[in-house]
Design a protein around this motif. Structure first.
Motif, PDB file in Angstrom:
ATOM      1  N   TYR A  10      -4.235  92.290 -17.942  1.00  0.00           N
ATOM      2  CA  TYR A  10      -2.760  91.775 -18.020  1.00  0.00           C
ATOM      3  C   TYR A  10      -2.527  90.605 -18.979  1.00  0.00           C
ATOM      4  N   PRO A  11      -1.323  90.615 -19.539  1.00  0.00           N
ATOM      5  CA  PRO A  11      -0.960  89.349 -20.363  1.00  0.00           C
ATOM      6  C   PRO A  11      -1.147  88.154 -19.660  1.00  0.00           C
ATOM      7  N   VAL A  12      -1.014  87.042 -20.298  1.00  0.00           N
ATOM      8  CA  VAL A  12      -1.173  85.844 -19.698  1.00  0.00           C
ATOM      9  C   VAL A  12       0.322  85.426 -19.064  1.00  0.00           C
ATOM     10  N   LEU A  13       1.481  85.779 -19.654  1.00  0.00           N
ATOM     11  CA  LEU A  13       2.780  85.842 -18.900  1.00  0.00           C
ATOM     12  C   LEU A  13       2.993  86.533 -17.883  1.00  0.00           C
ATOM     13  N   VAL A  14       2.460  87.644 -17.612  1.00  0.00           N
ATOM     14  CA  VAL A  14       2.519  88.363 -16.383  1.00  0.00           C
ATOM     15  C   VAL A  14       1.707  87.604 -15.236  1.00  0.00           C
ATOM     16  N   ILE A  15       0.603  87.183 -15.436  1.00  0.00           N
ATOM     17  CA  ILE A  15      -0.378  86.614 -14.786  1.00  0.00           C
ATOM     18  C   ILE A  15       0.342  85.260 -14.237  1.00  0.00           C
ATOM     19  N   PHE A  16       0.901  84.417 -15.218  1.00  0.00           N
ATOM     20  CA  PHE A  16       1.569  83.355 -14.906  1.00  0.00           C
ATOM     21  C   PHE A  16       2.837  83.508 -13.785  1.00  0.00           C
ATOM     22  N   ALA A  82      -7.444  80.859 -11.667  1.00  0.00           N
ATOM     23  CA  ALA A  82      -8.945  81.036 -12.001  1.00  0.00           C
ATOM     24  C   ALA A  82      -8.833  81.762 -13.507  1.00  0.00           C
ATOM     25  N   GLU A  83      -8.186  82.995 -13.422  1.00  0.00           N
ATOM     26  CA  GLU A  83      -8.045  83.937 -14.400  1.00  0.00           C
ATOM     27  C   GLU A  83      -7.364  83.013 -15.594  1.00  0.00           C
ATOM     28  N   MET A  84      -6.478  82.352 -15.436  1.00  0.00           N
ATOM     29  CA  MET A  84      -5.753  81.794 -16.583  1.00  0.00           C
ATOM     30  C   MET A  84      -6.528  80.554 -17.084  1.00  0.00           C
ATOM     31  N   VAL A  85      -7.284  79.742 -16.439  1.00  0.00           N
ATOM     32  CA  VAL A  85      -8.344  78.932 -16.704  1.00  0.00           C
ATOM     33  C   VAL A  85      -9.385  79.517 -17.526  1.00  0.00           C
ATOM     34  N   LEU A  86     -10.001  80.644 -17.058  1.00  0.00           N
ATOM     35  CA  LEU A  86     -10.973  81.138 -17.702  1.00  0.00           C
ATOM     36  C   LEU A  86     -10.554  81.698 -19.252  1.00  0.00           C
ATOM     37  N   ARG A  87      -9.257  82.220 -19.256  1.00  0.00           N
ATOM     38  CA  ARG A  87      -8.686  82.654 -20.634  1.00  0.00           C
ATOM     39  C   ARG A  87      -8.439  81.293 -21.448  1.00  0.00           C
ATOM     40  N   ARG A  89     -10.238  78.486 -21.373  1.00  0.00           N
ATOM     41  CA  ARG A  89     -11.434  77.800 -21.878  1.00  0.00           C
ATOM     42  C   ARG A  89     -12.107  78.837 -23.101  1.00  0.00           C
ATOM     43  N   ARG A  90     -11.941  80.244 -22.954  1.00  0.00           N
ATOM     44  CA  ARG A  90     -12.313  80.856 -23.843  1.00  0.00           C
ATOM     45  C   ARG A  90     -11.519  80.649 -25.354  1.00  0.00           C
ATOM     46  N   TRP A  91     -10.199  80.361 -25.018  1.00  0.00           N
ATOM     47  CA  TRP A  91      -9.388  80.158 -26.132  1.00  0.00           C
ATOM     48  C   TRP A  91      -9.934  78.984 -26.722  1.00  0.00           C
ATOM     49  N   ILE A  92     -10.201  77.769 -26.229  1.00  0.00           N
ATOM     50  CA  ILE A  92     -10.735  76.565 -26.544  1.00  0.00           C
ATOM     51  C   ILE A  92     -11.936  76.588 -27.330  1.00  0.00           C
ATOM     52  N   GLY A  93     -12.904  77.519 -26.769  1.00  0.00           N
ATOM     53  CA  GLY A  93     -14.131  77.567 -27.287  1.00  0.00           C
ATOM     54  C   GLY A  93     -14.383  78.404 -28.715  1.00  0.00           C
ATOM     55  N   ARG A  94     -13.033  78.840 -29.016  1.00  0.00           N
ATOM     56  CA  ARG A  94     -13.150  79.534 -30.709  1.00  0.00           C
ATOM     57  C   ARG A  94     -13.570  78.666 -31.652  1.00  0.00           C
TER      58      ARG A  94
END
Length: 94
Positions: A10-16, A82-87, A89-94
């Protein structure tokens, strides 16, 4: 059904939004829950069998059900968090 429960798709907005709705449900179901249960136990302790006949046991079961619903939606919130934090951290690590 399994793909529906996979929130990583799901997109982040839906999860949020799901996290926001679930925490509102947690707040609604757990509001004053401890106070109600303690008063129910006190009422049963003071009046015994008469209290159980007048519906205190049914109220206690309703309080327990509210607690279970609240716990379920809190777990949904933590899963979304947890899913939003994981996403993130992946975004920051680019």
């Amino acid at each position: 059904m399994r793909r529906f429960l996979d929130i990583t798709r799901y997109p982040v907005l839906v999860i949020f939004t799901l996290a926001g709705v679930s925490i509102v449900i947690v707040a609604y179901t757990s509001f004053n829950l401890l106070h109600l249960s303690m008063q129910n136990f006190r009422y049963i302790g003071e009046n015994g069998w008469l209290a159980l006949q007048s519906g205190a046991l049914i109220q206690l079961l309703q309080i327990i059900a509210y607690g279970v619903v609240s716990l379920f939606f809190f777990m949904v919130f933590k899963l979304c968090e947890a899913e939003m934090v994981l996403r993130y951290r992946r975004w920051i690590g680019r």
